[in-house]
Design a protein around this motif. Structure first.
Motif, PDB file in Angstrom:
ATOM      1  N   CYS A 122       0.854  -1.337  -0.119  1.00 10.74           N
ATOM      2  CA  CYS A 122       0.300   0.148   0.259  1.00 10.74           C
ATOM      3  C   CYS A 122       0.825   1.752  -0.064  1.00 10.74           C
ATOM      4  O   CYS A 122       0.905   2.131   0.253  1.00 10.74           O
ATOM      5  CB  CYS A 122      -0.963  -0.028   1.233  1.00 10.74           C
ATOM      6  SG  CYS A 122       0.006   0.236   2.475  1.00 10.74           S
ATOM      7  N   ASP A 123       2.217   0.422   0.233  1.00 10.31           N
ATOM      8  CA  ASP A 123       2.938   2.786   0.076  1.00 10.31           C
ATOM      9  C   ASP A 123       3.701   2.640  -1.497  1.00 10.31           C
ATOM     10  O   ASP A 123       4.177   4.072  -1.504  1.00 10.31           O
ATOM     11  CB  ASP A 123       4.454   1.856   1.251  1.00 10.31           C
ATOM     12  CG  ASP A 123       3.770   1.515   2.537  1.00 10.31           C
ATOM     13  OD1 ASP A 123       3.189   2.669   2.967  1.00 10.31           O
ATOM     14  OD2 ASP A 123       4.129   1.063   3.833  1.00 10.31           O
ATOM     15  N   VAL A 124       2.692   1.095  -2.320  1.00 11.64           N
ATOM     16  CA  VAL A 124       3.872   2.101  -2.923  1.00 11.64           C
ATOM     17  C   VAL A 124       2.551   2.521  -4.010  1.00 11.64           C
ATOM     18  O   VAL A 124       1.375   1.229  -4.870  1.00 11.64           O
ATOM     19  CB  VAL A 124       4.528   0.681  -4.147  1.00 11.64           C
ATOM     20  CG1 VAL A 124       5.267   0.720  -4.958  1.00 11.64           C
ATOM     21  CG2 VAL A 124       5.616   0.233  -2.481  1.00 11.64           C
ATOM     22  N   ASP A 125       3.083   3.129  -5.111  1.00 15.65           N
ATOM     23  CA  ASP A 125       2.089   3.478  -6.569  1.00 15.65           C
ATOM     24  C   ASP A 125       2.705   3.924  -8.027  1.00 15.65           C
ATOM     25  O   ASP A 125       3.845   4.355  -7.417  1.00 15.65           O
ATOM     26  CB  ASP A 125       1.206   5.142  -6.204  1.00 15.65           C
ATOM     27  CG  ASP A 125       0.957   5.567  -7.214  1.00 15.65           C
ATOM     28  OD1 ASP A 125      -0.118   4.924  -8.112  1.00 15.65           O
ATOM     29  OD2 ASP A 125       0.567   6.849  -7.185  1.00 15.65           O
ATOM     30  N   VAL A 126       2.711   2.410  -8.307  1.00 17.09           N
ATOM     31  CA  VAL A 126       3.614   2.381  -9.649  1.00 17.09           C
ATOM     32  C   VAL A 126       3.202   3.172 -11.050  1.00 17.09           C
ATOM     33  O   VAL A 126       2.530   3.739 -11.404  1.00 17.09           O
ATOM     34  CB  VAL A 126       3.775   1.351  -9.779  1.00 17.09           C
ATOM     35  CG1 VAL A 126       5.157   0.742  -8.998  1.00 17.09           C
ATOM     36  CG2 VAL A 126       3.209   0.436 -10.699  1.00 17.09           C
ATOM     37  N   THR A 127       1.039   3.464 -10.458  1.00 14.63           N
ATOM     38  CA  THR A 127       0.259   4.212 -11.603  1.00 14.63           C
ATOM     39  C   THR A 127       0.535   5.416 -11.904  1.00 14.63           C
ATOM     40  O   THR A 127       0.500   6.001 -12.814  1.00 14.63           O
ATOM     41  CB  THR A 127      -1.183   3.956 -11.273  1.00 14.63           C
ATOM     42  OG1 THR A 127      -1.309   4.899  -9.874  1.00 14.63           O
ATOM     43  CG2 THR A 127      -1.304   2.770 -10.825  1.00 14.63           C
ATOM     44  N   SER A 128       1.203   6.540 -11.029  1.00 10.87           N
ATOM     45  CA  SER A 128       1.768   7.417 -11.609  1.00 10.87           C
ATOM     46  C   SER A 128       3.090   7.994 -12.219  1.00 10.87           C
ATOM     47  O   SER A 128       4.070   6.890 -12.150  1.00 10.87           O
ATOM     48  CB  SER A 128       1.699   8.249  -9.475  1.00 10.87           C
ATOM     49  OG  SER A 128       2.554   8.168  -9.226  1.00 10.87           O
TER      50      SER A 128
END
Length: 397
Positions: free
Chosen positions: A236-242
Motif C-alpha cells: 500500500c506504500d507503493v504507487d506505480v500508476t503515477s
C-alpha cells in the motif's frame, strides 16, 4: 500570629539521652518529604559520634522508592535499575533506543562504576572515564556512554539522591574531524555487478540467492531510505500508476531483544515519514516486487524472507558484507548508499533538497554527515585570474 512551618528536610534541636551499653542516643525532630514531623535517632559511643550518625541518618531520609531506596549511599547498580524502570514507566522511547541505552549502560559504563555508591562518583571520575573511552575506544562510544550516564544521574538529581549531575561539568567531547564519503557511479556499478554475480553459476552448491539484495540496493539508491525503512515498505506504500512512481516511507523494521522482528509503524523521526518520487530503475524493481506479492493483502511487506517473515537489517548487512568481501570491495555499508544519494542530489539541487529527500529536519545534519564535500572550485575563477597574466614587452598579455 501563626508559627512558620519548619521547611521540609530540616530538623530541630538535637537532644541526648543514655542508651544501653553506655552509648549515647542523639534525637531530633525531622520534617519528612511528606510534610510530617517525625523523631529520628541514632547512637554512638560519644555525643559527637551519636550526632554524626544522626546527621547521616537525616541526610538519607529523602528517598525515591522504586526498586529500593535511592540515596547518596545507594550503589550505582541500584541507580541503573531505577533509571531503567523509569524509562519503561515513561514509555516515550522507541524500543530500539531503549535497548541501545541499556546495552550502552551495561557494557560501557557498569564495568567501571558498579562498585561505587552515588556519593563516590565525582566529576573527576566521570571526566577521566569519558576521556579514556574516547582515547582508547572511540568518540562514538564515549558520546553514548556520556549520554546514558547523564540521563541516569539526572534522575538521581530529580529524586534528591544527589545535589548535582557530575556529568554536566565534565570536559566537552571533541569530535575528531571526519568527512562523509559518497560512492562514485563507477563504484556503484561495481557493487551491482558483485551482487548480481554472487553465488551464481557453476561451482556453487545450494539454491542461488533470491535476488532481493540487489533490489533492496536499487530502492535505497532511488529513495535515500535507511535499510530498515526499505524493508518496511508495504504494497500500500507503493504507487506505480503515477509518473514518476512514488513510495511512502512510513515505518521501519526493528528487532527488539527477546522479541520477534516486526514492522514499527513509524520511521526514525516524524520528519522521516515522507512520500518519495523514484527514478525509473527503482520503479522497475518496485513493479517486480508487486508482482511477487500480488496475492497478498495491501499491508504485506514487499521484501520478505522465504517463510514470509520480515527480513532483518542485520541479515541484510551481513549478506552485503559477504558479497563485497568476496568481490574485494571494502568500507561499504547500507548507509553508504544514503550518503551517495545525498551527495548526488546536493550537487544538482542543493543541500535543502537533499535534506528533504533524506527526511532531515534541517540541511545542517545533511551537510555535516551525509554530503561529501565538493573540492572543485567554480572554473570561472580561471577566466577571472587571466587579468593577472604577465605582460609582454609590447604591453599585451
Amino acid at each position: 500570629m501563626a508559627r512558620p512551618r519548619t521547611p521540609i528536610g530540616t530538623f530541630g534541636d538535637i537532644s541526648y539521652v543514655k542508651a544501653s551499653g553506655g552509648r549515647v542516643r542523639a534525637r531530633a525532630r525531622y520534617r519528612d518529604d511528606d510534610g510530617k514531623v517525625r523523631r529520628v535517632s541514632a547512637t554512638g559511643v560519644t555525643r559527637r559520634e551519636a550526632e554524626r550518625n544522626l546527621k547521616q541518618a537525616l541526610a538519607e531520609r529523602s528517598s525515591y522508592r522504586a526498586s529500593g531506596e535511592l540515596t547518596a549511599n545507594s550503589s550505582f547498580s541500584t541507580l541503573v535499575e531505577v533509571w531503567l524502570a523509569d524509562l519503561d514507566l515513561e514509555g516515550t522511547l522507541a524500543p530500539s533506543t531503549r535497548a541501545l541505552y541499556e546495552r550502552n549502560m551495561r557494557q560501557l559504563v557498569m564495568p567501571v562504576f558498579e562498585g561505587y555508591s552515588l556519593r563516590e562518583i565525582t566529576v573527576s571520575k566521570v571526566d577521566k572515564f569519558i576521556k579514556g573511552l574516547a582515547s582508547n575506544r572511540s568518540y562514538s562510544m564515549a558520546k553514548q556512554a556520556r549520554t546514558v550516564l547523564s540521563l541516569a544521574f539526572g534522575l538521581a538529581v530529580r529524586y534528591d539522591a544527589i545535589q548535582k549531575n557530575p556529568v554536566r561539568d565534565t570536559a566537552r567531547l571533541r569530535k575528531p574531524p571526519s568527512q562523509a564519503m559518497a560512492l562514485s557511479a563507477v563504484q556503484v556499478d561495481a557493487i551491482r555487478v558483485a551482487v548480481r554475480s554472487w553465488r551464481r553459476g557453476p561451482g556453487h552448491s545450494g539454491p542461488p540467492p533470491d535476488g532481493q539484495l540487489e533490489q533492496i540496493i536499487e530502492v535505497m539508491l532511488g529513495t535515500s531510505a535507511r535499510i530498515g525503512e526499505v524493508l518496511a515498505i508495504r504494497k500500500c506504500d507503493v504507487d506505480v500508476t503515477s509518473s514518476p512512481a512514488t513510495v511512502r516511507i512510513a515505518g521501519t523494521i526493528v528487532s527488539p531483544a527477546g522479541k520477534p522482528t516486526h514492522r514499527q509503524a513509524h520511521p526514525k523521526t516524524a520528519k522521516s515519514t515522507r512520500r518519495v518520487s523514484v527514478p525509473s530503475f527503482t520503479s522497475a524493481v518496485l513493479r517486480d516486487r508487486l508482482v511477487k506479492v500480488a496475492d497478498e493483502e495491501a499491508d504485506h511487506l514487499i521484501f520478505v524472507s522465504r517463510n514470509g517473515t520480515p527480513l532483518t537489517t542485520n541479515n541484510i548487512r551481513r549478506r552485503l558484507r559477504a558479497v563485497l568481501s568476496d568481490a574485494g570491495i571494502a568500507g561499504v555499508t547500507p548507509h553508504s548508499f544514503r550518503r551517495t544519494v545525498a551527495t548526488v542530489v546536493d550537487r544538482a539541487g542543493g543541500a535543502d533538497l537533499a535534506a528533504e529527500l533524506l527526511g532531515h529536519t534541517s540541511s545542517k545534519i545533511t551537510k555535516e554527515h551525509y554530503i561529501q564535500p565538493d573540492e572543485a572550485v567554480d572554473p570561472v575563477t580561471a577566466q577571472i585570474l587571466e587579468s593577472l597574466a604577465p605582460k609582454r614587452a609590447d604591453g599585451t598579455s
